[in-house]
Design a protein around this motif. Sequence first.
Motif, PDB file in Angstrom:
ATOM      1  N   LEU A 103       0.813  -1.221   0.000  1.00 13.10           N
ATOM      2  CA  LEU A 103       0.000   0.000   0.000  1.00 13.10           C
ATOM      3  C   LEU A 103       0.848   1.273   0.000  1.00 13.10           C
ATOM      4  O   LEU A 103       0.315   2.373  -0.131  1.00 13.10           O
ATOM      5  CB  LEU A 103      -0.933   0.032   1.210  1.00 13.10           C
ATOM      6  N   LYS A 104       2.177   1.095   0.190  1.00 11.17           N
ATOM      7  CA  LYS A 104       3.070   2.259   0.325  1.00 11.17           C
ATOM      8  C   LYS A 104       2.564   3.177   1.455  1.00 11.17           C
ATOM      9  O   LYS A 104       2.473   4.393   1.336  1.00 11.17           O
ATOM     10  CB  LYS A 104       3.138   3.072  -0.975  1.00 11.17           C
ATOM     11  N   LYS A 105       2.246   2.513   2.585  1.00 14.42           N
ATOM     12  CA  LYS A 105       1.672   3.238   3.718  1.00 14.42           C
ATOM     13  C   LYS A 105       2.344   2.773   4.997  1.00 14.42           C
ATOM     14  O   LYS A 105       2.624   1.586   5.160  1.00 14.42           O
ATOM     15  CB  LYS A 105       0.160   2.968   3.770  1.00 14.42           C
ATOM     16  N   ASP A 106       2.606   3.698   5.887  1.00 19.19           N
ATOM     17  CA  ASP A 106       3.268   3.387   7.149  1.00 19.19           C
ATOM     18  C   ASP A 106       2.428   2.409   7.981  1.00 19.19           C
ATOM     19  O   ASP A 106       1.195   2.482   7.996  1.00 19.19           O
ATOM     20  CB  ASP A 106       3.488   4.685   7.946  1.00 19.19           C
ATOM     21  N   LYS A 107       3.128   1.471   8.655  1.00 21.87           N
ATOM     22  CA  LYS A 107       2.427   0.461   9.462  1.00 21.87           C
ATOM     23  C   LYS A 107       1.548   1.099  10.541  1.00 21.87           C
ATOM     24  O   LYS A 107       0.442   0.627  10.822  1.00 21.87           O
ATOM     25  CB  LYS A 107       3.439  -0.500  10.093  1.00 21.87           C
ATOM     26  N   LYS A 108       2.034   2.164  11.141  1.00 16.85           N
ATOM     27  CA  LYS A 108       1.253   2.855  12.183  1.00 16.85           C
ATOM     28  C   LYS A 108      -0.053   3.397  11.600  1.00 16.85           C
ATOM     29  O   LYS A 108      -1.126   3.266  12.210  1.00 16.85           O
ATOM     30  CB  LYS A 108       2.085   3.994  12.771  1.00 16.85           C
ATOM     31  N   ASP A 109       0.018   3.979  10.395  1.00 13.72           N
ATOM     32  CA  ASP A 109      -1.189   4.519   9.765  1.00 13.72           C
ATOM     33  C   ASP A 109      -2.165   3.416   9.401  1.00 13.72           C
ATOM     34  O   ASP A 109      -3.388   3.599   9.475  1.00 13.72           O
ATOM     35  CB  ASP A 109      -0.809   5.306   8.503  1.00 13.72           C
ATOM     36  N   LEU A 111      -2.636   0.693  11.060  1.00 12.55           N
ATOM     37  CA  LEU A 111      -3.279   0.240  12.289  1.00 12.55           C
ATOM     38  C   LEU A 111      -4.244   1.269  12.872  1.00 12.55           C
ATOM     39  O   LEU A 111      -5.216   0.895  13.531  1.00 12.55           O
ATOM     40  CB  LEU A 111      -2.209  -0.098  13.335  1.00 12.55           C
ATOM     41  N   LEU A 112      -3.990   2.549  12.656  1.00 14.39           N
ATOM     42  CA  LEU A 112      -4.746   3.585  13.362  1.00 14.39           C
ATOM     43  C   LEU A 112      -5.761   4.333  12.506  1.00 14.39           C
ATOM     44  O   LEU A 112      -6.493   5.168  13.021  1.00 14.39           O
ATOM     45  CB  LEU A 112      -3.774   4.596  13.992  1.00 14.39           C
ATOM     46  N   SER A 113      -5.786   4.059  11.201  1.00  8.23           N
ATOM     47  CA  SER A 113      -6.783   4.744  10.373  1.00  8.23           C
ATOM     48  C   SER A 113      -7.402   3.762   9.379  1.00  8.23           C
ATOM     49  O   SER A 113      -6.708   2.886   8.862  1.00  8.23           O
ATOM     50  CB  SER A 113      -6.152   5.927   9.621  1.00  8.23           C
ATOM     51  N   GLU A 114      -8.707   3.920   9.146  1.00  6.64           N
ATOM     52  CA  GLU A 114      -9.394   3.022   8.222  1.00  6.64           C
ATOM     53  C   GLU A 114      -8.938   3.281   6.792  1.00  6.64           C
ATOM     54  O   GLU A 114      -8.510   4.379   6.435  1.00  6.64           O
ATOM     55  CB  GLU A 114     -10.905   3.216   8.337  1.00  6.64           C
ATOM     56  N   PHE A 115      -9.056   2.248   5.964  1.00  7.64           N
ATOM     57  CA  PHE A 115      -8.644   2.359   4.572  1.00  7.64           C
ATOM     58  C   PHE A 115      -9.618   3.227   3.776  1.00  7.64           C
ATOM     59  O   PHE A 115     -10.825   3.212   4.027  1.00  7.64           O
ATOM     60  CB  PHE A 115      -8.591   0.978   3.913  1.00  7.64           C
ATOM     61  N   THR A 116      -9.078   3.944   2.811  1.00  6.11           N
ATOM     62  CA  THR A 116      -9.917   4.580   1.800  1.00  6.11           C
ATOM     63  C   THR A 116     -10.415   3.477   0.855  1.00  6.11           C
ATOM     64  O   THR A 116      -9.958   2.337   0.920  1.00  6.11           O
ATOM     65  CB  THR A 116      -9.116   5.613   0.993  1.00  6.11           C
ATOM     66  N   GLU A 117     -11.321   3.827  -0.045  1.00  6.89           N
ATOM     67  CA  GLU A 117     -11.833   2.827  -0.991  1.00  6.89           C
ATOM     68  C   GLU A 117     -10.698   2.283  -1.865  1.00  6.89           C
ATOM     69  O   GLU A 117     -10.634   1.092  -2.155  1.00  6.89           O
ATOM     70  CB  GLU A 117     -12.939   3.427  -1.864  1.00  6.89           C
ATOM     71  N   GLU A 118      -9.817   3.174  -2.278  1.00  2.37           N
ATOM     72  CA  GLU A 118      -8.680   2.738  -3.107  1.00  2.37           C
ATOM     73  C   GLU A 118      -7.766   1.810  -2.311  1.00  2.37           C
ATOM     74  O   GLU A 118      -7.286   0.792  -2.825  1.00  2.37           O
ATOM     75  CB  GLU A 118      -7.900   3.959  -3.597  1.00  2.37           C
ATOM     76  N   GLU A 119      -7.529   2.150  -1.034  1.00  2.00           N
ATOM     77  CA  GLU A 119      -6.672   1.314  -0.189  1.00  2.00           C
ATOM     78  C   GLU A 119      -7.313  -0.042   0.088  1.00  2.00           C
ATOM     79  O   GLU A 119      -6.617  -1.051   0.197  1.00  2.00           O
ATOM     80  CB  GLU A 119      -6.369   2.051   1.123  1.00  2.00           C
TER      81      GLU A 119
END
Length: 287
Positions: A103-109, A111-119
Amino acid sequence: MQIQKFKDLTNQAFKEIKDYQTGKKAVVKTGLPYFDDIFPVVNGSVIVFSAGSGVGKSFTLAKMVNNILNKEINPLAENFAVLNVSLEMRVMSLVLRGMSSHLKKDKKDILLSEFTEEEKQLANEYYLSIQDDRVNISQVPTTPNKFFEGCKEFLEANKDKESVIITCDHLALVSADSGEPRNSVIEKFIERVNDLKMMYQNVIFILLSQTNSEMIRRAKDKDIMAQPQPQDLYYSQFTFQIADYVAVMISPLKNGMSFYTKLKPERYPYLQKFFLEEDSKGRVSLE
């Protein structure tokens, strides 16, 4: 002890080489050019891959296994089986790291924020990519004897496979069978690996090992001694006995170097884009 005519076994070896030459058998590719260009991995190979903490050996192992199972890289991969003996990272950590990369996204993010539709779509892609019946895992502490018995059972169940890849992450975390000193544990583990390699024709071992702090102490710009040395591997006297290939991964920048080692440029033409100016002896360092 089984005694055979040596000439019978050499005939078999020559036939096997011919099978590789004609494409009936295939060298197993890891998909990592710096590895595949140097190490022809075939059934019976034992690879020791070593690095310090945080350099990325577990991540690289996961990449190697994914590539080995990729049918575009290894056309015979459909008939492979994998057993990962994971003594350091649990599945949650492995999945989180893989998802972070995908996802090219930080592990902390994550765990702490819901995915967007694209994610969500990307996360589902990653989920589907790891639903693979060829891959098995053991996450419980193991000893040399338990490792031997478990692998033997797995190899027996998969003796019809083209190749069976068994990984262990990592050697220093293997437990003692009955209170032996650490050296004895590693020595016995290596003996068990060798026993299995000799018993089963289709097995490939990839063993992860830790490096000690010697390389950090030798870290110095433009110094050949900054390169890995055999003694940098934990229990090197045992691992070098069994390994067909030993690869060490280091991070010069992490060790405070900007100009890595000294080498003869003609030996490493594929690294030319990293060459710095030659010194008075015709040697170069790497940027």
